[in-house]
Write a protein that holds these residues in place. Sequence first.
Motif, short mmCIF file in Angstrom:
data_model
loop_
_atom_site.label_atom_id
_atom_site.label_comp_id
_atom_site.label_asym_id
_atom_site.label_seq_id
_atom_site.Cartn_x
_atom_site.Cartn_y
_atom_site.Cartn_z
N VAL A 64 -5.50 -0.38 7.07
CA VAL A 64 -5.86 -1.80 6.96
C VAL A 64 -7.30 -2.01 7.41
CG1 VAL A 64 -5.35 -4.13 7.77
CG2 VAL A 64 -3.47 -2.55 7.29
N GLU A 67 -2.06 -6.33 6.14
CA GLU A 67 -2.75 -5.92 4.91
C GLU A 67 -2.55 -6.97 3.83
OE1 GLU A 67 -3.10 -3.34 1.07
OE2 GLU A 67 -1.34 -4.39 1.84
N ASP A 99 0.85 -1.19 0.00
CA ASP A 99 0.00 0.00 0.00
C ASP A 99 0.89 1.25 0.00
OD1 ASP A 99 -1.76 2.06 0.44
OD2 ASP A 99 -2.66 1.21 2.25
#
Length: 734
Positions: A531, A487, A475
């Motif tokens: 997340v 995540e 991310d």
Amino acid sequence: MRPERMAKLAIYAGIGILVLVFLYMGNSGENKFNTDARDSAISEFDYYMDEYKDVQYDADGDGTGENFYDEDIEDKSEDEKNKYKVPDKDEVKEDGMKEVDTDGDSVVVSVDDKETKKDKKGKKLESLEAPKDVGIEDRNAEDFEDDIEEEDETGAGSEVLVDDVSIEADDDEDIFFAASNASMESLERLLDGTENFTHYLPEHLISVLMKPPVDREAPGELGHPFEIPKRMGPSVGTQIEEGYRRHAFNVLVSDIISVHRNLGDHRENVCKEAQFKVPLPSTTIIISFRNEAYSTLIRTIYSVLESVPAILLTELIVVDDFSHQDLYESVKRELEELDMVKLIRLPEQAGLIEARRVGVEHATGDVLIFLDSHCECYEAWAEPLLERISQDPKVIALPIMEIINPDNFKFSLTPMHRAQRGGFDWSLTYRWIQPDKERFQHPKHHPRNPIPTATLSGGIFAISKVFFEKLGGFDSGMEQWGGENLELSFKTWMCHGRIEIVPCSHVGHVFKSRSVHNIPQEIVMKNKKRVAEVWMDDYIKHYIKRTPTAEKTDAGNVTSRIALRQKLKCKPFKWYVENVYPELYVPELHPTKIGALCCRFATEANVCLDTKLSDNVPGKPMSIGKFNSEATQYFEYTKLQELRQPGSRDMCIGTEDKKLLIQRCKYPSEAKEVPDHQKWIVNENALVMNVETRACLTASMSDVKLQACSPKSSDQKWSWNKQVRDGDAPSTEL
């Protein structure tokens, strides 16, 4: 024998010796790659050993009072003079996070976990915890003579098996050249495709660099612990303390141990005998570091090059997250002649997530393998990971992560059926969970089968590059470190992939007692909030309840990550909890009662159940204390009749042999229902009765215990006190 024949044999022998010497000098690195740090450490170590060789104390710990210094060493070589102590099994603590007994004959400056896991503001800092010691046997504790039995049994006149061809070893034949030539020819036929192999042969899987021969006298060899003898002078103690301060492990021990040390091979036979189908995917291995201890980093790099087959490794990418210039220059000099290694230096500190992302951009292999910078790779660790991904490219393959003791660098090897899996708690912190029950009870049933795991720790994992990119990689909204492993875990399972531990693959990891990079908690909190907002659906409420400060944390723009989830048609988080991680306890948002459970049996007596005195350790007696608003007095009375204390691992009040104890909550991780010894009935008359024993909580000023229930006894009347912070007066919740 004719002179011509003798001359020919002499020439062959001379050439063979020259080739062996050339290979050893070029690949072992003991002559070429000795580090300044290790030379300095060994020099000082030798100096103090010589100075204190006449001191009469039980240095080897055998209880006899006789030391290895007592021998006549005048005629011995330097190597023999500097023999080191290998402690008995009982002397070496398995848990490297605890202090070593100061009565022993070693200087090990350990770090108090409670003190060092806090920043200047008193906030706790996260670090990757080590798998818990569950009393498992250490396969490295076996007789290490096994490591060279095969070498000892090989002799003149035997048959040598090369490429499935048996070569007779006559006295006047050069076995070395026959075997080498046959192996090279087999490898060439594999590479140029002139022969179709269904499985790789051993000569196909030769590592990039050759590891030096086993040296049983070398410190730390074969994974043995290395303890620095006591009374070596104040400068050595200072070096050790400085290593712990900077890196949270014993750097001096790391410096003394060879960066090429052999770990032996104590894998199960089913792993040693495994064959791998042709072809396996190629791999790029990515190691990122920032101000890592030099010897530990270099050992990580060489353990890769000396264990991964050359035909499978596309490149090893080492990313420097803007470390000190002198460290970077030292690493650069060490690696400059290794063409397969790419060293990349970031222009400014960016953190682990960005460093790994840069590594991915330069990767050309089919599979990405990420390693922390304080690891050691075991024998044949990469092939099983690549094999599993070749079978299913949507699998993230993990090795069994082994503990390298941070105090003495002992390498412990876990039996396949005892591999601990990954989980998390509701503060979104990674946690180790117990081995798979079915596998644990039946270790011989399909031992090579992969083990599903709910999460990955993030330190070591392998993933198809195509699948990694399809999942959106790391991310880009996350910074530095924290939350990226969860995540990746959530989206892998929810978006039609799997995470599995491959039990024939082992990689050691130095589990530091604290984080050494002091990443601001605001950054970690932001990462975790991203997340939660993208992947957890309504379950985000449990994260907010466990971590109230997260409610006001700004996660940034998560629009692109939500769009990615929709594009991949990922499953809901509820499916993940119910199907992937059914052992996870889902807290009740509104328990029957909450607060401190207290008993006021006299005017000045207002005491409450408290886990502070026992440090919340399972199996210790339940304690009691005066009412306060600390978390050690906070309990929830659940709808399932538990007295549960939330935490990194929830604790329950339970009974054993009519004793009141702190216990790990059995439901749902170990039992499908709450067992009676952890069930409690809170009566309207204020009695708190255990379902199994039918006895009641009974308080005094010093302790709490179980006694026969008596409705008229004031020391058995309990109430719930609401814990209020910020100076507000406490109130009673009936």
